[in-house]
Design a protein around this motif. Structure first.
Motif, PDB file in Angstrom:
ATOM      1  N   LYS A 105       0.844  -1.203   0.000  1.00 38.03           N
ATOM      2  CA  LYS A 105       0.000   0.000   0.000  1.00 38.03           C
ATOM      3  C   LYS A 105       0.870   1.241   0.000  1.00 38.03           C
ATOM      4  CE  LYS A 105      -4.139  -1.266   2.179  1.00 38.03           C
ATOM      5  NZ  LYS A 105      -4.968  -1.374   3.384  1.00 38.03           N
ATOM      6  N   GLY A 106       0.533   2.181  -0.859  1.00 43.18           N
ATOM      7  CA  GLY A 106       1.293   3.422  -0.953  1.00 43.18           C
ATOM      8  C   GLY A 106       2.496   3.343  -1.876  1.00 43.18           C
ATOM      9  N   ARG A 107       2.875   2.137  -2.285  1.00 44.68           N
ATOM     10  CA  ARG A 107       4.025   1.971  -3.198  1.00 44.68           C
ATOM     11  C   ARG A 107       3.605   1.408  -4.544  1.00 44.68           C
ATOM     12  NH1 ARG A 107       7.875  -1.612  -2.033  1.00 44.68           N
ATOM     13  NH2 ARG A 107       6.508  -3.014  -0.875  1.00 44.68           N
ATOM     14  N   PHE A 108       2.618   0.533  -4.553  1.00 40.34           N
ATOM     15  CA  PHE A 108       2.166  -0.113  -5.789  1.00 40.34           C
ATOM     16  C   PHE A 108       0.805   0.439  -6.181  1.00 40.34           C
ATOM     17  CE2 PHE A 108       4.503  -4.482  -5.315  1.00 40.34           C
ATOM     18  CZ  PHE A 108       5.699  -3.802  -5.102  1.00 40.34           C
ATOM     19  N   THR A 109       0.571   0.519  -7.490  1.00 41.10           N
ATOM     20  CA  THR A 109      -0.718   0.973  -8.003  1.00 41.10           C
ATOM     21  C   THR A 109      -1.185   0.030  -9.102  1.00 41.10           C
ATOM     22  OG1 THR A 109      -0.147   3.284  -7.550  1.00 41.10           O
ATOM     23  CG2 THR A 109      -1.986   2.878  -9.048  1.00 41.10           C
ATOM     24  N   ILE A 110      -2.376  -0.506  -8.938  1.00 35.01           N
ATOM     25  CA  ILE A 110      -2.976  -1.347  -9.967  1.00 35.01           C
ATOM     26  C   ILE A 110      -3.859  -0.476 -10.856  1.00 35.01           C
ATOM     27  CG2 ILE A 110      -4.983  -1.996  -8.561  1.00 35.01           C
ATOM     28  CD1 ILE A 110      -4.831  -4.786  -9.813  1.00 35.01           C
ATOM     29  N   SER A 111      -3.835  -0.745 -12.147  1.00 32.99           N
ATOM     30  CA  SER A 111      -4.688  -0.001 -13.070  1.00 32.99           C
ATOM     31  C   SER A 111      -5.014  -0.907 -14.247  1.00 32.99           C
ATOM     32  CB  SER A 111      -4.000   1.278 -13.555  1.00 32.99           C
ATOM     33  OG  SER A 111      -2.831   0.968 -14.290  1.00 32.99           O
ATOM     34  N   ARG A 112      -5.911  -0.440 -15.092  1.00 33.85           N
ATOM     35  CA  ARG A 112      -6.254  -1.247 -16.259  1.00 33.85           C
ATOM     36  C   ARG A 112      -6.719  -0.346 -17.389  1.00 33.85           C
ATOM     37  NH1 ARG A 112     -11.568  -4.225 -13.626  1.00 33.85           N
ATOM     38  NH2 ARG A 112     -13.004  -2.453 -13.756  1.00 33.85           N
ATOM     39  N   ASP A 113      -6.517  -0.847 -18.601  1.00 32.04           N
ATOM     40  CA  ASP A 113      -6.975  -0.176 -19.807  1.00 32.04           C
ATOM     41  C   ASP A 113      -7.983  -1.123 -20.455  1.00 32.04           C
ATOM     42  OD1 ASP A 113      -7.316   0.775 -22.431  1.00 32.04           O
ATOM     43  OD2 ASP A 113      -5.302   1.612 -22.476  1.00 32.04           O
ATOM     44  N   ASN A 114      -9.259  -0.832 -20.288  1.00 36.93           N
ATOM     45  CA  ASN A 114     -10.290  -1.733 -20.799  1.00 36.93           C
ATOM     46  C   ASN A 114     -10.236  -1.855 -22.317  1.00 36.93           C
ATOM     47  OD1 ASN A 114     -11.190  -2.160 -18.201  1.00 36.93           O
ATOM     48  ND2 ASN A 114     -12.864  -0.674 -18.341  1.00 36.93           N
ATOM     49  N   ALA A 115      -9.864  -0.776 -22.999  1.00 37.56           N
ATOM     50  CA  ALA A 115      -9.810  -0.814 -24.460  1.00 37.56           C
ATOM     51  C   ALA A 115      -8.722  -1.769 -24.940  1.00 37.56           C
ATOM     52  CB  ALA A 115      -9.567   0.587 -25.010  1.00 37.56           C
ATOM     53  N   ASN A 129      -7.612  -4.253 -22.981  1.00 39.85           N
ATOM     54  CA  ASN A 129      -7.746  -5.487 -22.201  1.00 39.85           C
ATOM     55  C   ASN A 129      -6.436  -5.820 -21.480  1.00 39.85           C
ATOM     56  OD1 ASN A 129     -10.350  -6.520 -22.110  1.00 39.85           O
ATOM     57  ND2 ASN A 129      -9.707  -8.505 -22.899  1.00 39.85           N
ATOM     58  N   THR A 130      -5.851  -4.790 -20.896  1.00 41.34           N
ATOM     59  CA  THR A 130      -4.558  -4.943 -20.228  1.00 41.34           C
ATOM     60  C   THR A 130      -4.639  -4.360 -18.820  1.00 41.34           C
ATOM     61  OG1 THR A 130      -3.381  -4.832 -22.333  1.00 41.34           O
ATOM     62  CG2 THR A 130      -2.097  -4.433 -20.338  1.00 41.34           C
ATOM     63  N   MET A 131      -4.067  -5.091 -17.881  1.00 47.09           N
ATOM     64  CA  MET A 131      -3.979  -4.654 -16.486  1.00 47.09           C
ATOM     65  C   MET A 131      -2.515  -4.357 -16.187  1.00 47.09           C
ATOM     66  SD  MET A 131      -5.241  -6.791 -13.127  1.00 47.09           S
ATOM     67  CE  MET A 131      -4.138  -8.166 -13.441  1.00 47.09           C
ATOM     68  N   TYR A 132      -2.287  -3.395 -15.313  1.00 45.64           N
ATOM     69  CA  TYR A 132      -0.924  -2.983 -14.993  1.00 45.64           C
ATOM     70  C   TYR A 132      -0.694  -3.014 -13.478  1.00 45.64           C
ATOM     71  CZ  TYR A 132      -1.366  -1.049 -19.695  1.00 45.64           C
ATOM     72  OH  TYR A 132      -1.590  -0.893 -21.045  1.00 45.64           O
TER      73      TYR A 132
END
Length: 125
Positions: free
Chosen positions: A63-73, A75-78
């Motif tokens: 927490k506070g160091r990692f960030t999850i995100s995604r680009d639905n267009a 179909n990729t998660m980061y």
């Protein structure tokens, strides 16, 4: 369903890496998606996840160091990993669950239906 993780590598402590998980055969909004990691000699552990409601969850250790995100267009998660520590060294796996809102249970144990092949992150001190 196929998940392809990439982006691992060797980085010094304090550095950053961004992992990617390219997904095919699924729609993000219908799956709980997340990242897990497994260090040598240890069990696979939860890192971060989206529930199928869209809420985001993190392990306390990141927490506070990692960030999850995604680009639905795409179909990729980061997973953006900053301020990396040697104890973050592990093989990182992306995962997806179709039969429930998250790829982990109430004890944060992995219960995903699908797994990527893993990408190695090594953090040197």
């Amino acid at each position: 369903v196929q998940l392809q993780a990439s982006g691992g590598g060797l980085v010094h402590a304090g550095g950053s890496l961004r992992l990617s998980c390219a997904a095919s055969g699924l729609t993000f909004s219908s799956y709980g998606m997340g990242w897990f990691r497994q260090a040598p000699g240890k069990e696979r552990e939860f890192v971060a996840a989206y529930s199928w409601y869209g809420s985001i969850h993190y392990a306390d250790s990141v927490k506070g160091r990692f960030t999850i995100s995604r680009d639905n267009a795409k179909n990729t998660m980061y997973l953006q990993m900053n301020s990396l520590k040697p104890e973050d060294t592990a093989v990182y796996y992306c995962a997806a669950r179709a039969r429930g809102p998250t790829p982990y249970n109430d004890y944060r144990r992995p219960i995903a239906d699908y797994w990527g092949q893993g990408t190695l992150v090594t953090v040197s001190s």
